[in-house]
Design a protein around this motif. Structure first.
Motif, mmCIF file in Angstrom:
data_model
loop_
_atom_site.group_PDB
_atom_site.id
_atom_site.type_symbol
_atom_site.label_atom_id
_atom_site.label_comp_id
_atom_site.label_asym_id
_atom_site.label_seq_id
_atom_site.Cartn_x
_atom_site.Cartn_y
_atom_site.Cartn_z
ATOM 1 N N TYR A 8 0.814 -1.220 0.000
ATOM 2 C CA TYR A 8 0.000 0.000 0.000
ATOM 3 C C TYR A 8 0.848 1.270 0.000
ATOM 4 C CZ TYR A 8 -2.341 3.932 2.232
ATOM 5 O OH TYR A 8 -2.767 5.191 2.558
ATOM 6 N N LEU A 42 -8.468 -1.197 -2.962
ATOM 7 C CA LEU A 42 -7.387 -0.821 -2.060
ATOM 8 C C LEU A 42 -7.426 0.707 -2.002
ATOM 9 C CD1 LEU A 42 -4.880 -1.370 -0.320
ATOM 10 C CD2 LEU A 42 -3.508 -1.256 -2.419
ATOM 11 N N LEU A 66 -6.452 4.363 -1.553
ATOM 12 C CA LEU A 66 -5.150 5.016 -1.528
ATOM 13 C C LEU A 66 -5.194 6.361 -0.824
ATOM 14 C CD1 LEU A 66 -3.955 4.271 -5.182
ATOM 15 C CD2 LEU A 66 -3.497 2.947 -3.103
ATOM 16 N N GLY A 96 -5.532 1.808 2.848
ATOM 17 C CA GLY A 96 -4.704 0.618 3.015
ATOM 18 C C GLY A 96 -5.451 -0.653 3.335
#
Length: 261
Positions: free
Chosen positions: A26, A128, A130, A154
């Motif tokens: 991440y 995911l 960001l 994350g």
């Protein structure tokens, strides 16, 4: 049939090998994304279909606030954009995620996506997050079925967009995620292969040509288009320079994506 689960359990998702791998990447992914996004003029000039909006009438529910930047579409890598985001692309590839699509998605401040279904149950959607404005304060939310959750930077999430879903960015800043469309785990390898063949035929109709030589050439082309375009050592590239990974041939990945959440 395929299981219809609105939100896949957090404990299950966090223990998926590919989800673990992406979560560990991440910080590196966000760092690269922030760096490349710091020069939007260069990104627009060098990239392929940068921040495209919904292109079809059936995607109108996404509104004007939803834009995408494609890395992988229908199992085929966009060589140009992968070269601009080599760290991210390699992290996706290395994770082993069974992805049919991978792209960045932006959502404008004070915008929303109306409730809708993607009418596609053979892939699940993973995010995911960001960049989430006011992270942890419930300003950026996603509802699937009867349950609403907030995006958290994350944290990998997995859900089914064939089920009615909607989203809102109730903040004053842009929200950015890395989104993947992954094959449903209940599909067999044969079923995945058949679905990928359909995707390939949509891109290369010659796969159905009656001339064996034409069909064979088309098959070779399809295989090459599915190959990961960056060399093993190509962790540099992007806008920060470095070895390998440089810019690919613009236009190779003609990703005419409709917006997805």
């Amino acid at each position: 049939g395929l299981r219809a689960v609105a939100w896949w359990d957090d404990d299950l998702v966090t223990n998926l090998p590919w989800a673990k791998s992406l979560a560990k990447s991440y910080k590196a992914i966000r760092e690269e994304f922030t760096e490349v996004m710091s020069n939007p003029t260069k990104l627009a000039s060098d990239g392929n279909n940068i921040w495209a909006g919904a292109l079809t009438t059936d995607a109108e529910s996404y509104g004007e606030g939803w834009k995408t930047l494609v890395l992988l579409n229908r199992g085929q890598w966009d060589e140009t954009n992968a070269g601009l985001f080599p760290v991210t692309s390699k992290a996706i590839h290395k994770s082993g995620v069974p992805a049919a699509e991978a792209f960045f998605a932006s959502m404008k401040p004070q915008s929303s996506i109306a409730p809708h279904s993607d009418f596609t149950n053979f892939v699940l959607t993973s995010h995911l997050p960001l960049v989430v404005p006011e992270n942890g304060k419930n300003k950026c939310r996603l509802s699937v079925g009867d349950e609403t959750r907030e995006w958290l930077e994350g944290k990998v999430i997995l859900f089914d967009t064939s089920i009615y879903h909607d989203a809102i960015n109730d903040s004053e800043e842009m929200r950015y995620i890395l989104m993947l469309r992954v094959w449903h785990p209940d599909l067999t390898e044969e079923e995945r292969g058949a679905l990928q063949l359909i995707y390939d035929i949509l891109e290369i109709p010659e796969l159905l040509d009656k001339d064996p030589k034409v069909a064979d050439r088309a098959e070779d082309m399809a295989k090459k288009m599915r190959e990961f375009p960056l060399k093993d050592g190509a962790i540099g590239g992007g806008f920060g320079g470095g070895a390998g990974g440089g810019k690919g041939k613009k236009g190779k990945g003609k990703n005419k994506k409709k917006g997805r959440k």
